[in-house]
Design a protein around this motif. Structure first.
Motif, PDB file in Angstrom:
ATOM      1  N   PRO A  33       0.873  -1.148  -0.135  1.00 36.24           N
ATOM      2  CA  PRO A  33       0.095  -0.110   0.006  1.00 36.24           C
ATOM      3  C   PRO A  33       0.990   1.197   0.015  1.00 36.24           C
ATOM      4  CG  PRO A  33      -0.785  -1.681   1.462  1.00 36.24           C
ATOM      5  CD  PRO A  33       0.455  -2.264   0.984  1.00 36.24           C
ATOM      6  N   GLY A  34       1.926   1.202   0.816  1.00 35.35           N
ATOM      7  CA  GLY A  34       2.666   2.251   0.799  1.00 35.35           C
ATOM      8  C   GLY A  34       3.459   2.702  -0.616  1.00 35.35           C
ATOM      9  N   THR A  35       3.630   1.749  -1.335  1.00 28.42           N
ATOM     10  CA  THR A  35       4.206   1.893  -2.741  1.00 28.42           C
ATOM     11  C   THR A  35       3.177   2.565  -3.656  1.00 28.42           C
ATOM     12  OG1 THR A  35       5.786   0.176  -2.605  1.00 28.42           O
ATOM     13  CG2 THR A  35       5.075   1.035  -4.823  1.00 28.42           C
ATOM     14  N   ILE A  36       2.002   2.114  -3.706  1.00 30.42           N
ATOM     15  CA  ILE A  36       0.782   2.874  -4.321  1.00 30.42           C
ATOM     16  C   ILE A  36       0.667   3.997  -3.851  1.00 30.42           C
ATOM     17  CG2 ILE A  36      -1.487   2.482  -4.686  1.00 30.42           C
ATOM     18  CD1 ILE A  36      -1.368  -0.426  -4.322  1.00 30.42           C
ATOM     19  N   GLU A  37       0.737   4.585  -2.431  1.00 33.03           N
ATOM     20  CA  GLU A  37       0.435   5.813  -2.017  1.00 33.03           C
ATOM     21  C   GLU A  37       1.624   6.808  -2.658  1.00 33.03           C
ATOM     22  OE1 GLU A  37      -2.172   4.397   2.167  1.00 33.03           O
ATOM     23  OE2 GLU A  37       0.082   5.155   1.941  1.00 33.03           O
ATOM     24  N   HIS A  38       2.629   6.218  -2.617  1.00 35.71           N
ATOM     25  CA  HIS A  38       3.872   7.091  -2.794  1.00 35.71           C
ATOM     26  C   HIS A  38       4.019   7.376  -4.584  1.00 35.71           C
ATOM     27  CE1 HIS A  38       8.186   7.955  -4.317  1.00 35.71           C
ATOM     28  NE2 HIS A  38       8.133   8.484  -3.077  1.00 35.71           N
ATOM     29  N   ALA A  39       3.548   6.330  -5.220  1.00 37.30           N
ATOM     30  CA  ALA A  39       3.494   6.694  -6.744  1.00 37.30           C
ATOM     31  C   ALA A  39       2.270   7.661  -6.879  1.00 37.30           C
ATOM     32  CB  ALA A  39       3.076   5.024  -7.413  1.00 37.30           C
ATOM     33  N   LEU A  40       0.951   7.656  -6.070  1.00 39.94           N
ATOM     34  CA  LEU A  40       0.097   8.547  -6.782  1.00 39.94           C
ATOM     35  C   LEU A  40       0.521   9.909  -6.014  1.00 39.94           C
ATOM     36  CD1 LEU A  40      -3.203   6.414  -6.085  1.00 39.94           C
ATOM     37  CD2 LEU A  40      -2.375   7.041  -8.240  1.00 39.94           C
ATOM     38  N   ALA A  41       1.108   9.989  -4.999  1.00 43.92           N
ATOM     39  CA  ALA A  41       1.349  11.313  -4.370  1.00 43.92           C
ATOM     40  C   ALA A  41       2.505  12.039  -5.320  1.00 43.92           C
ATOM     41  CB  ALA A  41       2.091  11.197  -2.868  1.00 43.92           C
ATOM     42  N   THR A  42       3.585  11.195  -5.880  1.00 48.22           N
ATOM     43  CA  THR A  42       4.582  11.531  -6.728  1.00 48.22           C
ATOM     44  C   THR A  42       3.860  12.325  -8.120  1.00 48.22           C
ATOM     45  OG1 THR A  42       6.253  10.012  -5.949  1.00 48.22           O
ATOM     46  CG2 THR A  42       6.513  10.919  -8.091  1.00 48.22           C
ATOM     47  N   ALA A  43       2.796  11.634  -8.415  1.00 48.08           N
ATOM     48  CA  ALA A  43       2.168  11.915  -9.812  1.00 48.08           C
ATOM     49  C   ALA A  43       1.066  13.067  -9.444  1.00 48.08           C
ATOM     50  CB  ALA A  43       1.225  10.844 -10.464  1.00 48.08           C
ATOM     51  N   GLY A  44       1.082  13.696  -7.976  1.00 48.94           N
ATOM     52  CA  GLY A  44       0.327  14.751  -7.576  1.00 48.94           C
ATOM     53  C   GLY A  44      -1.112  14.411  -7.212  1.00 48.94           C
TER      54      GLY A  44
END
Length: 53
Positions: free
Chosen positions: A32-43
């Motif tokens: 889940p942390g990887t998903i959250e990070h990827a989406l946050a990085t995309a804005g």
């Protein structure tokens, strides 16, 4: 929604089955942390609310 779909599908072993405003259904082997990070990085800050195994 296209940017969220692209960010999710760019993750290894991840497939976004459905993306709507405010939610997404994803099949993945990643954390889940990887998903959250990827989406946050995309804005698009997000919180993974549930996991089904």
């Amino acid at each position: 929604m296209r940017h969220v779909l692209s960010a999710l599908n760019a993750l290894p072993n991840t497939h976004a089955e459905e993306v709507q405003i405010g939610s997404a259904r994803v099949v993945t082997d990643t954390t889940p942390g990887t998903i959250e990070h990827a989406l946050a990085t995309a804005g698009y800050p997000a919180v993974v609310e549930s996991q089904v195994q």
